[in-house]
Design a protein around this motif. Structure first.
Motif, PDB file in Angstrom:
ATOM      1  N   GLN A  31       0.837  -1.206   0.000  1.00  0.00           N
ATOM      2  CA  GLN A  31       0.000   0.000   0.000  1.00  0.00           C
ATOM      3  C   GLN A  31       0.871   1.255   0.000  1.00  0.00           C
ATOM      4  N   GLU A  32       1.988   1.221   0.692  1.00  0.00           N
ATOM      5  CA  GLU A  32       2.886   2.374   0.705  1.00  0.00           C
ATOM      6  C   GLU A  32       3.444   2.645  -0.689  1.00  0.00           C
ATOM      7  N   ARG A  33       3.817   1.587  -1.425  1.00  0.00           N
ATOM      8  CA  ARG A  33       4.305   1.754  -2.804  1.00  0.00           C
ATOM      9  C   ARG A  33       3.195   2.313  -3.697  1.00  0.00           C
ATOM     10  N   PHE A  34       1.980   1.786  -3.534  1.00  0.00           N
ATOM     11  CA  PHE A  34       0.843   2.270  -4.313  1.00  0.00           C
ATOM     12  C   PHE A  34       0.608   3.757  -4.024  1.00  0.00           C
ATOM     13  N   SER A  35       0.702   4.140  -2.760  1.00  0.00           N
ATOM     14  CA  SER A  35       0.452   5.520  -2.352  1.00  0.00           C
ATOM     15  C   SER A  35       1.500   6.501  -2.874  1.00  0.00           C
ATOM     16  N   MET A  36       2.652   6.003  -3.270  1.00  0.00           N
ATOM     17  CA  MET A  36       3.676   6.891  -3.821  1.00  0.00           C
ATOM     18  C   MET A  36       3.221   7.490  -5.156  1.00  0.00           C
ATOM     19  N   SER A  37       2.425   6.752  -5.919  1.00  0.00           N
ATOM     20  CA  SER A  37       1.954   7.267  -7.200  1.00  0.00           C
ATOM     21  C   SER A  37       0.470   7.621  -7.178  1.00  0.00           C
ATOM     22  N   CYS A  38      -0.221   7.246  -6.148  1.00  0.00           N
ATOM     23  CA  CYS A  38      -1.658   7.502  -6.046  1.00  0.00           C
ATOM     24  C   CYS A  38      -1.957   7.823  -4.575  1.00  0.00           C
ATOM     25  N   PRO A  39      -1.969   9.108  -4.216  1.00  0.00           N
ATOM     26  CA  PRO A  39      -2.054   9.498  -2.804  1.00  0.00           C
ATOM     27  C   PRO A  39      -3.371   9.104  -2.123  1.00  0.00           C
ATOM     28  N   PRO A  40      -3.290   8.690  -0.874  1.00  0.00           N
ATOM     29  CA  PRO A  40      -4.487   8.259  -0.152  1.00  0.00           C
ATOM     30  C   PRO A  40      -5.474   9.401   0.111  1.00  0.00           C
ATOM     31  N   GLU A  41      -5.064  10.654  -0.093  1.00  0.00           N
ATOM     32  CA  GLU A  41      -5.984  11.779   0.079  1.00  0.00           C
ATOM     33  C   GLU A  41      -6.996  11.834  -1.064  1.00  0.00           C
ATOM     34  N   SER A  42      -6.694  11.141  -2.151  1.00  0.00           N
ATOM     35  CA  SER A  42      -7.572  11.114  -3.319  1.00  0.00           C
ATOM     36  C   SER A  42      -8.628  10.024  -3.149  1.00  0.00           C
ATOM     37  N   ALA A  43      -9.896  10.408  -3.325  1.00  0.00           N
ATOM     38  CA  ALA A  43     -10.976   9.420  -3.229  1.00  0.00           C
ATOM     39  C   ALA A  43     -10.823   8.338  -4.294  1.00  0.00           C
ATOM     40  N   VAL A  44     -10.355   8.723  -5.475  1.00  0.00           N
ATOM     41  CA  VAL A  44     -10.148   7.741  -6.546  1.00  0.00           C
ATOM     42  C   VAL A  44      -9.092   6.731  -6.129  1.00  0.00           C
ATOM     43  N   CYS A  45      -8.005   7.202  -5.542  1.00  0.00           N
ATOM     44  CA  CYS A  45      -6.923   6.301  -5.134  1.00  0.00           C
ATOM     45  C   CYS A  45      -7.358   5.378  -4.005  1.00  0.00           C
ATOM     46  N   THR A  46      -8.072   5.926  -3.029  1.00  0.00           N
ATOM     47  CA  THR A  46      -8.556   5.096  -1.925  1.00  0.00           C
ATOM     48  C   THR A  46      -9.505   4.020  -2.440  1.00  0.00           C
ATOM     49  N   CYS A  47     -10.408   4.418  -3.312  1.00  0.00           N
ATOM     50  CA  CYS A  47     -11.353   3.472  -3.914  1.00  0.00           C
ATOM     51  C   CYS A  47     -10.602   2.413  -4.724  1.00  0.00           C
ATOM     52  N   THR A  48      -9.630   2.844  -5.524  1.00  0.00           N
ATOM     53  CA  THR A  48      -8.890   1.914  -6.378  1.00  0.00           C
ATOM     54  C   THR A  48      -8.152   0.884  -5.537  1.00  0.00           C
ATOM     55  N   TRP A  49      -7.468   1.330  -4.499  1.00  0.00           N
ATOM     56  CA  TRP A  49      -6.744   0.393  -3.641  1.00  0.00           C
ATOM     57  C   TRP A  49      -7.704  -0.613  -3.018  1.00  0.00           C
ATOM     58  N   ASP A  50      -8.843  -0.128  -2.535  1.00  0.00           N
ATOM     59  CA  ASP A  50      -9.829  -1.017  -1.928  1.00  0.00           C
ATOM     60  C   ASP A  50     -10.313  -2.058  -2.938  1.00  0.00           C
ATOM     61  N   LYS A  51     -10.652  -1.625  -4.150  1.00  0.00           N
ATOM     62  CA  LYS A  51     -11.129  -2.562  -5.169  1.00  0.00           C
ATOM     63  C   LYS A  51     -10.047  -3.559  -5.578  1.00  0.00           C
ATOM     64  N   ILE A  52      -8.814  -3.090  -5.707  1.00  0.00           N
ATOM     65  CA  ILE A  52      -7.717  -4.000  -6.072  1.00  0.00           C
ATOM     66  C   ILE A  52      -7.565  -5.088  -5.021  1.00  0.00           C
ATOM     67  N   THR A  53      -7.547  -4.683  -3.754  1.00  0.00           N
ATOM     68  CA  THR A  53      -7.329  -5.670  -2.694  1.00  0.00           C
ATOM     69  C   THR A  53      -8.497  -6.634  -2.548  1.00  0.00           C
TER      70      THR A  53
END
Length: 91
Positions: A31-53
């Motif tokens: 998740q830390e590596r993912f957050s380097m290119s897609c910040p957790p402050e972004s709703a899109v990034c948070t949603c994407t990480w959740d869907k991926i996992t």
């Protein structure tokens, strides 16, 4: 007896309706590596990480990243997760 059968049928129907599965276990470093290119402050990034996992296991995710680095082609499940989140959370 009827009540038990009705409860079981109801539970099976709810499960079949596409309720989201629990997230697969991922190490915090992923998740830390993912957050380097897609910040957790972004709703899109948070949603994407959740869907991926919820969609792919950690091993499948790592294999998808390796294929992407080698071929430039992303796993369709990951692309679909990102697209769904972009459509849902227009920033």
């Amino acid at each position: 007896m009827r009540l038990t059968i009705a409860a079981l049928m109801g539970a099976l129907m709810l499960a079949a309706c596409g309720g989201e599965s629990a997230p697969n276990p991922y190490p915090q470093s992923a998740q830390e590596r993912f957050s380097m290119s897609c910040p957790p402050e972004s709703a899109v990034c948070t949603c994407t990480w959740d869907k991926i996992t919820r969609t792919v296991t950690y091993d499948e995710y790592e294999a998808a990243l390796a294929r992407f680095r080698e071929t430039g082609l992303m796993d369709p499940r990951i692309t679909r997760a990102r697209t769904q989140c972009l459509e849902r959370h227009r920033e």
